[in-house]
Design a protein around this motif. Structure first.
Motif, PDB file in Angstrom:
ATOM      1  N   ALA A  39      18.394  39.400 -36.579  1.00  0.00           N
ATOM      2  CA  ALA A  39      18.520  40.610 -37.396  1.00  0.00           C
ATOM      3  C   ALA A  39      17.152  41.092 -37.877  1.00  0.00           C
ATOM      4  CB  ALA A  39      19.446  40.345 -38.582  1.00  0.00           C
ATOM      5  N   GLY A  40      16.309  40.135 -38.307  1.00  0.00           N
ATOM      6  CA  GLY A  40      14.974  40.522 -38.765  1.00  0.00           C
ATOM      7  C   GLY A  40      14.130  41.098 -37.643  1.00  0.00           C
ATOM      8  N   GLY A  41      14.185  40.462 -36.453  1.00  0.00           N
ATOM      9  CA  GLY A  41      13.435  40.979 -35.320  1.00  0.00           C
ATOM     10  C   GLY A  41      13.901  42.362 -34.898  1.00  0.00           C
ATOM     11  N   GLY A  42      15.212  42.584 -34.921  1.00  0.00           N
ATOM     12  CA  GLY A  42      15.731  43.906 -34.578  1.00  0.00           C
ATOM     13  C   GLY A  42      15.268  44.974 -35.558  1.00  0.00           C
ATOM     14  N   THR A  43      15.220  44.620 -36.842  1.00  0.00           N
ATOM     15  CA  THR A  43      14.756  45.574 -37.848  1.00  0.00           C
ATOM     16  C   THR A  43      13.299  45.946 -37.615  1.00  0.00           C
ATOM     17  OG1 THR A  43      16.308  44.613 -39.448  1.00  0.00           O
ATOM     18  CG2 THR A  43      14.526  45.970 -40.319  1.00  0.00           C
ATOM     19  N   VAL A  44      12.466  44.939 -37.335  1.00  0.00           N
ATOM     20  CA  VAL A  44      11.046  45.205 -37.076  1.00  0.00           C
ATOM     21  C   VAL A  44      10.888  46.079 -35.831  1.00  0.00           C
ATOM     22  CG1 VAL A  44       8.851  44.129 -36.476  1.00  0.00           C
ATOM     23  CG2 VAL A  44      10.290  43.105 -38.226  1.00  0.00           C
ATOM     24  N   LEU A  45      11.682  45.809 -34.778  1.00  0.00           N
ATOM     25  CA  LEU A  45      11.606  46.598 -33.547  1.00  0.00           C
ATOM     26  C   LEU A  45      11.971  48.057 -33.803  1.00  0.00           C
ATOM     27  CD1 LEU A  45      11.142  46.634 -30.501  1.00  0.00           C
ATOM     28  CD2 LEU A  45      13.544  46.029 -30.194  1.00  0.00           C
ATOM     29  N   ILE A  46      12.999  48.283 -34.594  1.00  0.00           N
ATOM     30  CA  ILE A  46      13.413  49.659 -34.914  1.00  0.00           C
ATOM     31  C   ILE A  46      12.314  50.378 -35.678  1.00  0.00           C
ATOM     32  CG2 ILE A  46      15.054  51.023 -36.262  1.00  0.00           C
ATOM     33  CD1 ILE A  46      17.187  48.964 -35.554  1.00  0.00           C
ATOM     34  N   ILE A  47      11.679  49.681 -36.622  1.00  0.00           N
ATOM     35  CA  ILE A  47      10.599  50.301 -37.402  1.00  0.00           C
ATOM     36  C   ILE A  47       9.433  50.683 -36.491  1.00  0.00           C
ATOM     37  CG2 ILE A  47       8.898  49.867 -39.218  1.00  0.00           C
ATOM     38  CD1 ILE A  47      10.991  48.135 -40.612  1.00  0.00           C
ATOM     39  N   LEU A  48       9.021  49.742 -35.591  1.00  0.00           N
ATOM     40  CA  LEU A  48       7.919  50.027 -34.674  1.00  0.00           C
ATOM     41  C   LEU A  48       8.260  51.192 -33.747  1.00  0.00           C
ATOM     42  CD1 LEU A  48       6.791  46.402 -33.723  1.00  0.00           C
ATOM     43  CD2 LEU A  48       5.665  47.998 -35.273  1.00  0.00           C
ATOM     44  N   LEU A  49       9.500  51.229 -33.239  1.00  0.00           N
ATOM     45  CA  LEU A  49       9.909  52.321 -32.358  1.00  0.00           C
ATOM     46  C   LEU A  49       9.875  53.660 -33.090  1.00  0.00           C
ATOM     47  CD1 LEU A  49      10.967  53.065 -29.558  1.00  0.00           C
ATOM     48  CD2 LEU A  49      13.281  52.662 -30.383  1.00  0.00           C
ATOM     49  N   THR A  50      10.323  53.676 -34.336  1.00  0.00           N
ATOM     50  CA  THR A  50      10.304  54.912 -35.131  1.00  0.00           C
ATOM     51  C   THR A  50       8.877  55.395 -35.346  1.00  0.00           C
ATOM     52  OG1 THR A  50      12.327  54.175 -36.257  1.00  0.00           O
ATOM     53  CG2 THR A  50      11.068  55.939 -37.291  1.00  0.00           C
ATOM     54  N   ILE A  51       7.964  54.470 -35.671  1.00  0.00           N
ATOM     55  CA  ILE A  51       6.566  54.842 -35.892  1.00  0.00           C
ATOM     56  C   ILE A  51       5.956  55.389 -34.598  1.00  0.00           C
ATOM     57  CG2 ILE A  51       4.287  53.941 -36.461  1.00  0.00           C
ATOM     58  CD1 ILE A  51       5.645  51.970 -38.342  1.00  0.00           C
ATOM     59  N   THR A  52       6.260  54.745 -33.447  1.00  0.00           N
ATOM     60  CA  THR A  52       5.718  55.199 -32.166  1.00  0.00           C
ATOM     61  C   THR A  52       6.185  56.617 -31.829  1.00  0.00           C
ATOM     62  OG1 THR A  52       5.698  52.905 -31.380  1.00  0.00           O
ATOM     63  CG2 THR A  52       5.546  54.638 -29.717  1.00  0.00           C
ATOM     64  N   ILE A  53       7.475  56.889 -32.009  1.00  0.00           N
ATOM     65  CA  ILE A  53       8.013  58.229 -31.729  1.00  0.00           C
ATOM     66  C   ILE A  53       7.376  59.259 -32.654  1.00  0.00           C
ATOM     67  CG2 ILE A  53      10.103  59.629 -31.777  1.00  0.00           C
ATOM     68  CD1 ILE A  53      11.656  57.149 -30.925  1.00  0.00           C
ATOM     69  N   TYR A  54       7.200  58.916 -33.907  1.00  0.00           N
ATOM     70  CA  TYR A  54       6.598  59.842 -34.866  1.00  0.00           C
ATOM     71  C   TYR A  54       5.164  60.171 -34.469  1.00  0.00           C
ATOM     72  CZ  TYR A  54       4.420  61.471 -39.181  1.00  0.00           C
ATOM     73  OH  TYR A  54       3.726  62.169 -40.102  1.00  0.00           O
ATOM     74  N   CYS A  55       4.385  59.148 -34.116  1.00  0.00           N
ATOM     75  CA  CYS A  55       2.992  59.378 -33.717  1.00  0.00           C
ATOM     76  C   CYS A  55       2.913  60.212 -32.435  1.00  0.00           C
ATOM     77  CB  CYS A  55       2.272  58.037 -33.528  1.00  0.00           C
ATOM     78  SG  CYS A  55       2.076  57.089 -35.054  1.00  0.00           S
ATOM     79  N   TYR A  56       3.802  59.966 -31.482  1.00  0.00           N
ATOM     80  CA  TYR A  56       3.813  60.729 -30.231  1.00  0.00           C
ATOM     81  C   TYR A  56       4.113  62.203 -30.501  1.00  0.00           C
ATOM     82  CZ  TYR A  56       5.303  62.369 -25.633  1.00  0.00           C
ATOM     83  OH  TYR A  56       5.451  63.086 -24.479  1.00  0.00           O
TER      84      TYR A  56
END
Length: 297
Positions: A192-209
């Protein structure tokens, strides 16, 4: 009435370090005395008098002995008087024993029985509960399991004199029963913790793009030439016909041709206009210069 007719004796057992209550078996609290070989505690008209070294006298005349130890093994004698007459004399023989450990249940699916496991230095009594119901007929350390095991919960109770200890309720599960899923909560938490971190990183990547694309768009728009404002010159209506026939030889060059009125089809050219058009498209050949005749000197 002789005192001996009111004498009673009772054995009382308590675990080391625990408290025990020695009951006053009469409701009278007019004059009460608790004695042992060394000390005495008194109560007059429902109120304790003086300092009670033995413990504490309760409002009903009972004596509470606290924090028992091996030296607490003694005789505690109750004297209860009313109007100067002895109502009862009762002797409590206090026995301090080692603490009894908590039992646990182990079951054997092959032998179809369960055992109440405990190790103690004295003889114990056993009782059982099946699905919360007392099994008065079962007083053995071994409990035979039913032939069909479904929703079976067992509890084992061990006792020594006044002391009882009860095991945790145990669900009996054997082969053939629906398997239970043993979830590893640490693993679930990690996933669950790893999935949360992955979602946060994916959101940041999409925002920066998206932000980078927006900046590139703005930079491209800033390099475009400015758009000139429209002029006041009216554009010709392409829907209106405009005839521009070539000038004929009969018409002077200075004469200005007039446009046909709007929404009017141009008339076909005349024969003279067609001849003039052909003449302009195919002019006559220019004359060649005259050559001088050769001279014979």
């Amino acid at each position: 009435m002789a005192i001996g007719q009111h004498a009673e004796t009772e054995d009382k057992y308590v675990e080391k370090g625990q408290s025990v209550v020695l009951k006053n078996t009469k409701e009278n609290t007019e004059d009460i005395q608790w004695k042992n070989a060394e000390h005495i505690c008194k109560m007059k008209n429902g109120k304790p008098t003086g300092n009670c070294v033995l413990g504490s006298i309760e409002s009903d005349g009972s004596l509470t002995v606290k924090n028992t130890k091996e030296g607490s093994n003694n005789d505690y004698v109750l004297h209860n008087y009313k109007d100067g007459k002895l109502l009862i004399k009762k002797t409590y023989k206090l026995h301090v024993v080692d603490p009894i450990p908590k039992p646990n249940i182990q079951f054997n699916c092959t032998a179809k029985n369960a055992a109440c496991n405990i190790t103690y230095n004295k003889d114990l009594q056993f009782k059982w509960k099946l699905n919360g119901n007392d099994q008065a007929h079962m007083k053995s350390k071994i409990y035979p399991l039913p032939s069909v095991i479904s929703q079976v919960t067992l509890t084992c109770i061990v006792s020594f004199k006044d002391i009882q200890k009860e095991s945790d309720s145990t669900d009996i599960k054997c082969k053939g029963d629906p398997p239970t899923i043993d979830l590893n909560w640490f693993l679930i938490g990690g996933i669950a913790g790893g999935g949360t971190v992955l979602i946060i990183l994916l959101t940041i990547t999409i925002y920066c793009y998206c932000r980078s694309k927006k900046r590139q768009r703005q930079a491209g728009e800033s390099l475009d030439l400015p758009v000139l404002p429209p002029t006041n010159r009216k554009r010709e209506n392409p829907s209106k016909p405009h005839c521009n026939h070539p000038r004929s030889q009969t018409q002077p060059r200075t004469q200005t041709q007039t446009r046909p009125p709007p929404h009017q089809r141009c008339p076909p050219p005349t024969a003279d206009q067609r001849i003039n058009d052909e003449a302009e498209d195919h002019p006559p050949p220019r004359p060649r210069p005259r050559q001088k005749a050769p001279s014979y000197n």
